[in-house]
Design a protein around this motif. Sequence first.
Motif, mmCIF file in Angstrom:
data_model
loop_
_atom_site.group_PDB
_atom_site.id
_atom_site.type_symbol
_atom_site.label_atom_id
_atom_site.label_comp_id
_atom_site.label_asym_id
_atom_site.label_seq_id
_atom_site.Cartn_x
_atom_site.Cartn_y
_atom_site.Cartn_z
ATOM 1 N N UNK A 152 3.292 9.405 2.245
ATOM 2 C CA UNK A 152 4.365 9.853 1.370
ATOM 3 C C UNK A 152 5.448 8.832 1.125
ATOM 4 N N UNK A 153 5.343 7.636 1.777
ATOM 5 C CA UNK A 153 6.433 6.661 1.619
ATOM 6 C C UNK A 153 5.976 5.205 1.562
ATOM 7 N N UNK A 154 4.642 4.976 1.564
ATOM 8 C CA UNK A 154 4.138 3.607 1.495
ATOM 9 C C UNK A 154 3.294 3.461 0.234
ATOM 10 N N UNK A 155 3.871 2.979 -0.863
ATOM 11 C CA UNK A 155 3.086 2.829 -2.081
ATOM 12 C C UNK A 155 2.141 1.636 -1.998
ATOM 13 N N UNK A 156 0.874 1.868 -2.354
ATOM 14 C CA UNK A 156 -0.115 0.783 -2.404
ATOM 15 C C UNK A 156 -0.954 0.940 -3.657
ATOM 16 N N UNK A 157 -1.440 -0.188 -4.181
ATOM 17 C CA UNK A 157 -2.473 -0.116 -5.209
ATOM 18 C C UNK A 157 -3.745 0.387 -4.525
ATOM 19 N N UNK A 158 -4.421 1.298 -5.197
ATOM 20 C CA UNK A 158 -5.516 2.015 -4.534
ATOM 21 C C UNK A 158 -6.686 1.123 -4.160
ATOM 22 N N UNK A 159 -6.957 0.086 -4.915
ATOM 23 C CA UNK A 159 -8.043 -0.830 -4.563
ATOM 24 C C UNK A 159 -7.491 -1.898 -3.632
ATOM 25 N N UNK A 160 -7.896 -1.823 -2.380
ATOM 26 C CA UNK A 160 -7.378 -2.740 -1.372
ATOM 27 C C UNK A 160 -8.410 -3.760 -0.931
ATOM 28 N N UNK A 161 -8.197 -4.326 0.248
ATOM 29 C CA UNK A 161 -9.072 -5.370 0.779
ATOM 30 C C UNK A 161 -9.353 -5.089 2.244
ATOM 31 N N UNK A 162 -10.634 -5.068 2.611
ATOM 32 C CA UNK A 162 -11.031 -4.930 4.007
ATOM 33 C C UNK A 162 -11.298 -6.286 4.613
ATOM 34 N N UNK A 163 -10.608 -6.597 5.706
ATOM 35 C CA UNK A 163 -10.623 -7.955 6.255
ATOM 36 C C UNK A 163 -11.592 -8.138 7.418
#
Length: 288
Positions: free
Chosen positions: A18-29
């Motif tokens: 509810x408080x951390x905006x992210x672009x939905x397509x991320x990166x798995x490291x």
Amino acid sequence: MTTTASPAAASGTFLIGGDLPVHRLGFGAMRITGQGIWGDPRDPAEAVRVLHRTLELGVTFIDTADSYGPDVSERLIKQALHPYPDDLVIATKGGFTRPGPGSWVADGRPEYLRGQLDKSLRNLGLERIDLYQLHRIDAEVPVEESLGELERLRQEGKIRHIGLSEVSVAEIEQARETTEIVSVQNRYSVADRAAESVVDYCEQEGIAFIPWSPIATGRLAAADSPLATISKAHGATPSQLALAWLLRRSPVVLPIPGTSSVAHLEENVAAAAVQLTDEEFESLTKAV
């Protein structure tokens, strides 16, 4: 800071917890390590270039774990990206020991998790982990003890939000009796629907669902398959269609495709711009 014109922004935005905006397509490291997810990568310089390029493409969510290497992935992220942009959310995980390459053993003892969390803070150069996930529930340790320790660490200010990995709906509900759960990370893709009920539950509850192995396509990539046909219609690869399907599947889904190659990273992020029609989405959904 990334901009709204960045490629990853086309995937949309989700608020983790509810408080951390992210672009939905991320990166798995996970893949920026050696063979068997063990030791240093074959090409450390390329791994660093991959991490730099993730930010240039607008990725604002990176998922890693202390067991990737172990420690190698976290340390490379710090080496390449610290000090971090204000909009970058780094999630990590604890709860595995690594006896050797390709070997993973769950360890959910409170004292172990506390030690691993402190090590992740050092590895990443952070004072607080935005999203810390229990990598596996340890069958030998009551989950209330494992998550109770993570909740204490949250109260101490070392963790912002808590997530789970590879769990059932019943296990999520049990975990939520001990602490707030803001994310779930299970294996899931257009070709692997074992976690379907978990995705539905997460959408209902507003919990982020982070599919790992998101571009697995299996037999769906056969030349005469709907995935191959629709890919050609969009001028896209089957992997890009698999990611586009996940982004369409639910607004809580945050795919984290991983790679050790800049070219492959760019291909993955370009999937954010692929828009499936209702008919195409249904065709892919029914293909399994």
